[in-house]
Design an enzyme around this catalytic site. Structure first.
Site, PDB file in Angstrom:
ATOM      1  N   HIS A 157     -10.167   0.734  -0.033  1.00  0.00           N
ATOM      2  CA  HIS A 157     -10.248   2.164  -0.372  1.00  0.00           C
ATOM      3  C   HIS A 157     -10.410   2.392  -1.881  1.00  0.00           C
ATOM      4  O   HIS A 157     -10.230   3.524  -2.346  1.00  0.00           O
ATOM      5  CB  HIS A 157      -9.000   2.899   0.131  1.00  0.00           C
ATOM      6  CG  HIS A 157      -8.952   3.023   1.627  1.00  0.00           C
ATOM      7  ND1 HIS A 157      -9.765   3.879   2.334  1.00  0.00           N
ATOM      8  CD2 HIS A 157      -8.218   2.354   2.557  1.00  0.00           C
ATOM      9  CE1 HIS A 157      -9.521   3.756   3.638  1.00  0.00           C
ATOM     10  NE2 HIS A 157      -8.587   2.836   3.792  1.00  0.00           N
ATOM     11  N   ASP A 211       0.804  -1.225   0.000  1.00  0.00           N
ATOM     12  CA  ASP A 211       0.000   0.000   0.000  1.00  0.00           C
ATOM     13  C   ASP A 211       0.840   1.280   0.000  1.00  0.00           C
ATOM     14  O   ASP A 211       1.494   1.597   1.004  1.00  0.00           O
ATOM     15  CB  ASP A 211      -0.917   0.036   1.221  1.00  0.00           C
ATOM     16  CG  ASP A 211      -1.705  -1.255   1.430  1.00  0.00           C
ATOM     17  OD1 ASP A 211      -1.143  -2.346   1.208  1.00  0.00           O
ATOM     18  OD2 ASP A 211      -2.874  -1.164   1.841  1.00  0.00           O
TER      19      ASP A 211
END
Ligand SMILES: [Fe+2]
Ligand SMILES: [Fe+2]
Length: 278
Positions: A68, A8
């Site tokens: 997300h 990430d």
């Protein structure tokens, strides 16, 4: 074939550190194919067209996502336009975008299938990743109609990640976990040849709470009123966290090594140079 995967990417410090790392190490370490999880790349929340372009021009081949994925609501069609940007395969039917992509490595014409999956423990409701990927993989046979299969499994718990990884052992080249933003120390190759790491860790500022501003993050735990406040990413130098996978002719994993460079985490200085040049 050598695949590099990076966890990430959080905000600008994560993007800057990763792009700098790739520009100085892609050729040096002979990365044939680079995959990045970009779910937090736009100031911690989602991704944008401009960031995709920044990543692709830096030499990144495929971008995966996670919980997300759709944080930036102003351009959800981005996921239909940009095939190299994928979202979890086990999202419900009708969700924008694709859960996988097949890419060819230039010159060698080797095909790499990249799949993004999301877990169910501690996450929002998603379809069962086990049955979805099991059925999807029936279309592919490593070393026969595909040279490598890589999965980014975006999930909260090491148990769910390990269970899915072992369930798929021998059918895929590697499965690497993302989402917790903390690298785990369990890289291994299973008995049927699949490479695994529970969590890759983030490319982000570790002088924070998993990439986000320390003060706001702590308040969020203490005071109810801050529970839904959006937080801002850390601005210190990011640690680049990733994994390097050497894939054999049969599509199985021959070697797995972790990368941990820069920023606040203790570095692993000897990891990638050891496997460079294989
Ligand atoms: Fe994340
Ligand atoms: Fe996540």
């Amino acid at each position: 074939m050598r695949i590099a995967f990076f966890g990430d990417v959080v905000g600008k410090s994560g993007r800057d550190a990763l792009i700098k790392y790739i520009s100085s190490n892609k050729a040096k370490h002979k990365f044939d194919f680079i995959i990045v999880n970009g779910e937090n790349s736009a100031h911690g929340y989602g991704i944008s067209q401009a960031i995709c372009a920044e990543f692709f021009s830096a030499g990144i081949d495929v971008i995966t996502m996670g919980n997300h994925t759709f944080d930036k609501k102003d351009d959800l069609q981005l996921f239909d336009r940009e095939k190299r940007l994928i979202r979890p395969l086990n999202y419900p039917k009708g969700t924008p975008g694709q859960g996988y992509v097949i890419s060819e490595i230039p010159f060698t014409n080797q095909k790499v299938l990249v799949i993004n999956l999301i877990g169910r423990i501690g996450m929002e409701q998603n379809d069962d990743p086990f049955s979805v990927v099991n059925e999807f993989l029936n279309n592919f046979k490593l070393g026969t109609n595909i040279e490598a299969i890589f999965i980014d499994f975006h999930a909260e718990t090491t148990s769910e990640k390990t269970a899915l990884a072992r369930y798929l052992d021998g059918r895929i080249s590697a499965i690497i976990g993302t989402h917790t933003h903390v690298p785990t120390a369990d890289p291994q190759i299973f008995k049927h040849g699949t490479g695994f790491l529970s969590d890759c860790g983030m490319c982000g500022d570790y002088n924070t709470v998993i990439g986000m501003d320390e003060e706001a993050s702590i308040k969020r735990f203490i005071y109810k009123i801050h529970a839904r406040a959006k937080m801002i990413p850390g601005i210190n130098e990011a640690t680049v966290c990733g994994v390097v996978l050497d894939i054999g002719q049969n599509g199985l994993c021959k070697d797995i090594q972790t990368i941990r460079v820069g920023g606040f985490l203790k570095e692993q200085k000897d990891c990638v140079p050891k496997c460079a040049g294989i």
